[in-house]
Design an enzyme around this catalytic site. Structure first.
Site, PDB file in Angstrom:
ATOM      1  N   ASP A 191      24.019 -73.480  -1.905  1.00 23.69           N
ATOM      2  CA  ASP A 191      23.063 -74.467  -1.129  1.00 23.69           C
ATOM      3  C   ASP A 191      23.232 -75.833  -1.744  1.00 23.69           C
ATOM      4  OD1 ASP A 191      20.781 -75.215   0.392  1.00 23.69           O
ATOM      5  OD2 ASP A 191      19.338 -74.928  -1.224  1.00 23.69           O
ATOM      6  N   GLU A 218      26.505 -74.778   1.996  1.00 22.83           N
ATOM      7  CA  GLU A 218      25.478 -75.923   2.788  1.00 22.83           C
ATOM      8  C   GLU A 218      25.724 -77.348   2.368  1.00 22.83           C
ATOM      9  OE1 GLU A 218      20.559 -76.407   3.510  1.00 22.83           O
ATOM     10  OE2 GLU A 218      21.880 -77.133   1.645  1.00 22.83           O
ATOM     11  N   ASP A 301      15.965 -72.970   7.023  1.00 21.90           N
ATOM     12  CA  ASP A 301      15.356 -74.512   6.947  1.00 21.90           C
ATOM     13  C   ASP A 301      14.922 -75.236   8.200  1.00 21.90           C
ATOM     14  OD1 ASP A 301      15.075 -74.756   4.143  1.00 21.90           O
ATOM     15  OD2 ASP A 301      17.325 -74.947   4.052  1.00 21.90           O
TER      16      ASP A 301
END
Length: 425
Positions: A191, A218, A301
């Site tokens: 992430d 990400e 998200d």
């Protein structure tokens, strides 16, 4: 640094990692509120493994198994402290005949290393580790450490670890190796990879699961806008992803945020001309480097209960018609498959099975035949054809039964055909 999570394989142990990566159909195995599930999320996911295997899932991205200061955000007080749920589920799995593990199933996790300062005083052998200010970057504006300067962007919610420190990297690598060797994790999901140097991504991966495993970062890249209108040219966004992948020596793929943004704009506003760039290619990372692109419609998200950047829900089937028929490595969101109703689940099932029947891979050949305001039409490997948009009359593009084309899946604003074996050259 930021969270890592494992992408465990549900495929055959005998399949080489690189081949499995090309064939990957990733499922994200949680949403933002999954921790609230009454029977415990890990037990719930374990019970769904047969459904996932039947659906064609090859890799599963699972939620944080570690104890955390937040039920949603992976912020562990101690690196090796696991929740009871994952530990119990693994123990049950090992006791059951015919358990998924022998066929390559491995549990996974999501972890926020930025927060490992909080009370992390023991290493994997029970010895003390001093996660003091030395482990935090010197220019962290909130936590003000005494380490080296940050090698990436600041992450305000947690301390930025000093990855330039060899001792810290050694400790993290040993922890990752422990997760791999003793817990069974098979790949990493990272992430906020903007938060530290890409060279460290390569080091952590190369010393653990390896570059051939399915690892994905990400990198939520900024898109270009003209006021409130998405700009036509998104080369800057996809170049940023290419630069990051180059910098990590191709050890990690990237979530294709440019394709997501362009696709949902095209579908939601009937602007299908967006789906072909000036060179006739797909306009996201998918068009430049499909082998490194993990495509998706939504995640915990962008969608789920957070809704930060959601795909148009009433046209989700059209979104999956694009993602699951095209090159790249597609990712299916858990909530879409299990919670959005029978129609969408059936559509995803049909599209995944079509992908597998026709051996659509991350590097398959994509030919975009048309991209107009109300119509997108493309052919993949000369075996799969997909039409998006409300236009019904396709003219000379219409797949013909005489040439062996048959409808494999259809729904609102999409139709997908495959060529029967007798119709292939």
């Amino acid at each position: 640094m930021s969270p890592l999570s494992v992408l465990p394989s549900l495929g055959s142990q005998g399949v080489a990692k690189a081949a499995a990566r090309k064939e990957a159909v990733l499922f994200q195995g949680f949403g933002w509120e999954s921790h609230k599930h009454e029977e415990g999320w890990w037990r719930h996911v374990k019970a769904r493994v047969p459904d996932l295997k039947k659906a064609g899932c090859t890799h599963l991205w699972l939620p944080p198994p570690s104890q955390s200061v937040s039920p949603q955000v992976p912020a562990p007080p101690r690196l090796a402290a696991m929740q009871a749920g994952p530990a119990a589920a693994r123990a049950q799995q090992q006791q059951q005949p015919g358990r998924p593990h022998p066929t390559g199933y491995m549990p996974g996790q999501l972890y926020n290393l930025d927060a490992s300062k909080y009370g992390n005083k023991d290493d994997l052998r029970g010895e003390r580790i001093d996660w003091g200010s030395w482990a935090i970057t010197s220019n962290d504006p909130t936590f003000r450490g005494s380490g080296n300067a940050d090698t990436g962007a600041d992450y305000a919610a947690a301390p930025d670890l000093d990855h330039a420190n060899p001792a810290l990297r050694k400790a993290l690598t040993e922890w990752l190796a422990w997760l791999q060797d003793h817990v069974g994790f098979g790949g990493w999901r990272l992430d906020f990879v903007k938060g530290y140097g890409a060279e460290f991504v390569d080091e952590y991966i190369s010393k653990t699961v390896g570059r051939d495993a399915l690892n994905v970062g990400e990198y939520w890249v900024d898109m270009s806008w003209n006021g409130s209108e998405l700009a036509v040219n998104q080369d800057g966004a996809r170049q940023a992803l290419c630069n990051w992948i180059d910098a990590n020596k191709m050890s990690s793929a990237a979530f294709d945020f440019p394709t997501k943004g362009i696709l949902q704009e095209a579908v939601g506003k009937t602007q299908y001309w967006r789906l072909r760039d000036g060179q006739g290619k797909a306009p996201g990372l998918l068009g430049w480097w499909p082998e490194q692109a993990v495509t998706f419609t939504d995640n915990h998200d962008t969608g789920s209960s957070q809704q930060h950047w959601p795909f148009p829900g009433h046209l989700m089937g059209a979104g999956y018609a694009h993602v699951l028929t095209h090159p790249g490595m597609p990712c299916v969101f858990w909530e879409h498959y299990f919670d959005w109703g029978h129609e969408l689940r059936e559509t995803i099932d049909k599209l995944v099975q079509l992908r597998k029947r026709n051996n659509v891979l991350s590097d398959s050949k994509l030919e975009i035949k048309a991209a107009h305001h109300d119509l997108y039409f493309a052919v993949v490997d000369a075996r799969v054809a997909v039409k998006l948009g409300p236009r019904m009359e396709l003219g000379p593009l219409q797949p013909s039964k005489d040439q062996g084309w048959v409808v494999a899946a259809s729904g609102k604003d999409f139709c997908v055909w495959e060529k029967s074996a007798g119709g292939r050259e």
